[in-house]
Design an enzyme around this catalytic site. Structure first.
Site, PDB file in Angstrom:
ATOM      1  N   GLY A   8      60.685  42.453  19.702  1.00  0.00           N
ATOM      2  CA  GLY A   8      60.161  42.219  21.038  1.00  0.00           C
ATOM      3  C   GLY A   8      59.799  43.527  21.718  1.00  0.00           C
ATOM      4  O   GLY A   8      60.510  44.526  21.578  1.00  0.00           O
ATOM      5  N   ALA A   9      58.671  43.536  22.449  1.00  0.00           N
ATOM      6  CA  ALA A   9      58.211  44.760  23.124  1.00  0.00           C
ATOM      7  C   ALA A   9      57.826  44.453  24.562  1.00  0.00           C
ATOM      8  O   ALA A   9      56.735  44.794  25.027  1.00  0.00           O
ATOM      9  CB  ALA A   9      57.037  45.379  22.363  1.00  0.00           C
ATOM     10  N   GLY A  10      58.728  43.785  25.268  1.00  0.00           N
ATOM     11  CA  GLY A  10      58.507  43.475  26.670  1.00  0.00           C
ATOM     12  C   GLY A  10      59.269  44.431  27.563  1.00  0.00           C
ATOM     13  O   GLY A  10      59.522  45.584  27.195  1.00  0.00           O
ATOM     14  N   THR A  11      59.666  43.957  28.746  1.00  0.00           N
ATOM     15  CA  THR A  11      60.360  44.819  29.707  1.00  0.00           C
ATOM     16  C   THR A  11      61.768  45.182  29.242  1.00  0.00           C
ATOM     17  O   THR A  11      62.411  46.036  29.846  1.00  0.00           O
ATOM     18  CB  THR A  11      60.436  44.134  31.085  1.00  0.00           C
ATOM     19  OG1 THR A  11      60.968  42.813  30.925  1.00  0.00           O
ATOM     20  CG2 THR A  11      59.055  44.024  31.707  1.00  0.00           C
ATOM     21  N   GLY A  12      62.238  44.549  28.174  1.00  0.00           N
ATOM     22  CA  GLY A  12      63.512  44.945  27.562  1.00  0.00           C
ATOM     23  C   GLY A  12      63.299  45.733  26.293  1.00  0.00           C
ATOM     24  O   GLY A  12      63.921  46.774  26.072  1.00  0.00           O
ATOM     25  N   CYS A 159      64.973  31.150  36.426  1.00  0.00           N
ATOM     26  CA  CYS A 159      64.174  32.232  36.994  1.00  0.00           C
ATOM     27  C   CYS A 159      63.465  31.690  38.239  1.00  0.00           C
ATOM     28  O   CYS A 159      62.429  31.021  38.132  1.00  0.00           O
ATOM     29  CB  CYS A 159      63.161  32.719  35.954  1.00  0.00           C
ATOM     30  SG  CYS A 159      62.230  34.174  36.449  1.00  0.00           S
ATOM     31  N   GLY A 320      65.070  42.476  36.039  1.00  0.00           N
ATOM     32  CA  GLY A 320      64.591  43.645  35.314  1.00  0.00           C
ATOM     33  C   GLY A 320      65.602  44.759  35.159  1.00  0.00           C
ATOM     34  O   GLY A 320      65.823  45.265  34.055  1.00  0.00           O
ATOM     35  N   CYS A 354      65.969  43.589  42.952  1.00  0.00           N
ATOM     36  CA  CYS A 354      64.793  42.720  42.878  1.00  0.00           C
ATOM     37  C   CYS A 354      63.872  42.963  44.063  1.00  0.00           C
ATOM     38  O   CYS A 354      64.327  43.004  45.208  1.00  0.00           O
ATOM     39  CB  CYS A 354      65.223  41.253  42.850  1.00  0.00           C
ATOM     40  SG  CYS A 354      63.852  40.099  42.667  1.00  0.00           S
ATOM     41  N   LYS A 389      56.623  46.851  45.881  1.00  0.00           N
ATOM     42  CA  LYS A 389      56.348  46.080  44.661  1.00  0.00           C
ATOM     43  C   LYS A 389      55.062  46.578  43.998  1.00  0.00           C
ATOM     44  O   LYS A 389      54.991  46.699  42.768  1.00  0.00           O
ATOM     45  CB  LYS A 389      56.226  44.594  45.017  1.00  0.00           C
ATOM     46  CG  LYS A 389      55.946  43.661  43.832  1.00  0.00           C
ATOM     47  CD  LYS A 389      57.158  43.498  42.946  1.00  0.00           C
ATOM     48  CE  LYS A 389      56.844  42.609  41.731  1.00  0.00           C
ATOM     49  NZ  LYS A 389      56.886  41.179  42.030  1.00  0.00           N
TER      50      LYS A 389
END
Length: 423
Positions: A8-12, A159, A320, A354, A389
């Site tokens: 996986g190569a997302g925000t994590g 979410c 996040g 957040c 944001k």
């Protein structure tokens, strides 16, 4: 030389790759496997869904930037994880071996749990960039043919922030188009009350968000379970505190966007002994799977129990910064195992920071830790959050391009506020 594979190569996954490579050094191999060639900044999807942001602005090529840091990249869809033999099998029948595996896949969107739900049927989504682009096309139809709108989160969702964001952003977009008076908006949520967020509330989130919904003339239904979605009509049951059906609603709509429940992606969920019944990876306090000690996991794909029992099931969100604390801890624990020959001993603080956009204003909250009881629970609103944001999107994309997961100035600014990544 140890080989660490990140799925996986997302925000994590991207921060995990950068931190793991930095802490292990050139002597060890880090490989990232992702089914798409580009990184996508998911938090900006609500803006894409109303045409406020172009998709190209929130994407970047993965391989180019990982390679600069000496990290390998394989663009492939994973069909199976052979955890016993420490091998990943791709859709193209490629075999990828590993010494240690970090699972950061994100979730599978379980639209199939609700009849008629999802972009293939009658409701829109902002959970992926492709869904957000499709939602924008539906939004354009709404502009041409105004009518009722339903926004919210299905039963089992974990979410909730993006649902509130989209409701407020949509309200602002409709006002800008001067057709808000033709578009009644109804917010349907599985939360027991507005502002619960799957967290039991944060600070004064209930009062503040209720006030914001009222000021925008957005009606709401809590403890809502969607029984079925038909074309232009949503059937919703409203439960009481005992979990009994108290009211039934027939909500017409020209446009609907609801956050679905999540489950584990198939390749991960199908590994015997790795996951809970919903397919989320089970981990110990050091973010390692008890059955397979060479597998670590962080992010939305991790099993975290609900904060509390609610009449309609609600999950606990993984925000996040919370995800980044998990990945930092995993990198340190891999160093302990691979370089120091010591057992894992580092835990993420699981703090939540957040920023939620609300069109022309915004709401921010800090929960330390995210799961109660908390040392800090803070919730504020103001135009500064809307601007923050926007700035954060640019800042995070820059972090992913430079390959620095936690720049020095970020570390010390947050530390000054009492926010640290590791226990």
């Amino acid at each position: 030389m140890a080989k660490v594979v990140i799925l996986g190569a997302g925000t994590g996954g991207m921060p995990a790759a950068y931190e793991t490579k930095e802490i292990l050094g050139k002597e060890h191999q880090v490989v990232v496997v992702n089914e798409r060639p580009e990184f996508r900044f998911v938090p900006s999807n609500p803006w894409v869904a109303v045409g406020w942001r172009e998709p190209d602005a929130i994407t970047m090529p993965i391989e180019k930037y990982l390679n600069k840091k000496g990290i390998e990249f394989i663009c492939a869809k994973v069909d199976k994880i052979d955890a016993a033999n420490k091998v990943i099998l791709t859709h193209e029948n490629e075999s990828i071996s590993y010494d240690y595996l970090i699972i950061a896949t994100g979730p599978k969107l379980a639209f199939s749990n609700i009849k008629g739900a999802g972009p293939d049927y009658y409701t829109q989504s902002i959970c992926t960039l492709d869904h957000a682009k499709q939602c924008y096309l539906d939004f354009e139809k709404l502009l041409k043919n105004p009518g009722p709108v339903v926004v919210g989160a299905f039963q089992g969702a974990s979410c909730f922030g993006p649902a509130y964001e989209y409701a407020f952003i949509l309200d602002k977009a409709l006002r800008d188009a001067k057709i808000r008076h033709k578009v009644p908006i109804h917010f349907v949520t599985s939360e027991p009350y507005i502002g619960h967020m799957g967290l039991g509330g944060v600070g004064d989130s209930k009062t503040m968000l209720e006030s914001e919904l009222r000021s925008r003339d957005i009606k709401w239904t809590c403890n809502g379970t969607v029984d079925e979605v038909c074309e232009n009509m949503m059937h919703v049951s409203e439960l009481n505190r005992k979990g009994e059906v108290e009211l039934e609603h027939q909500l017409p709509f020209h446009h609907a966007m609801l956050i679905p429940p999540f489950s584990g992606v198939d390749a991960v969920a199908n590994v015997d002994g790795l996951c809970n019944p919903k397919g989320f990876v089970v981990t110990d306090e050091f973010h390692r799977n008890p059955t397979y000690p060479t597998i670590f996991s962080g992010g939305v794909c991790v099993a975290i129990p609900p904060v509390e029992t609610t009449p309609v099931p609600t999950g606990t969100p993984k925000t996040g910064y919370m995800i980044e604390t998990m990945m930092t801890a995993i990198a340190h624990n891999l160093k302990a195992l691979i370089i120091d020959n010591q057992p894992p001993q580092t835990k993420g603080t699981m703090h939540a920071i957040c920023l939620a956009d609300m069109g022309n204003t915004g709401a921010a909250f800090v929960a330390m830790p995210q799961i109660p009881p908390r040392n800090v629970a803070w919730f504020k609103k103001g135009k500064w959050v809307h601007l923050a944001k926007i700035a954060f999107e640019k800042y995070f994309m820059r972090k992913m391009r430079t390959g620095t997961s936690e720049p020095v100035y970020e570390k010390y600014v947050l530390k000054a506020l009492g926010i640290e990544r590791l226990e």
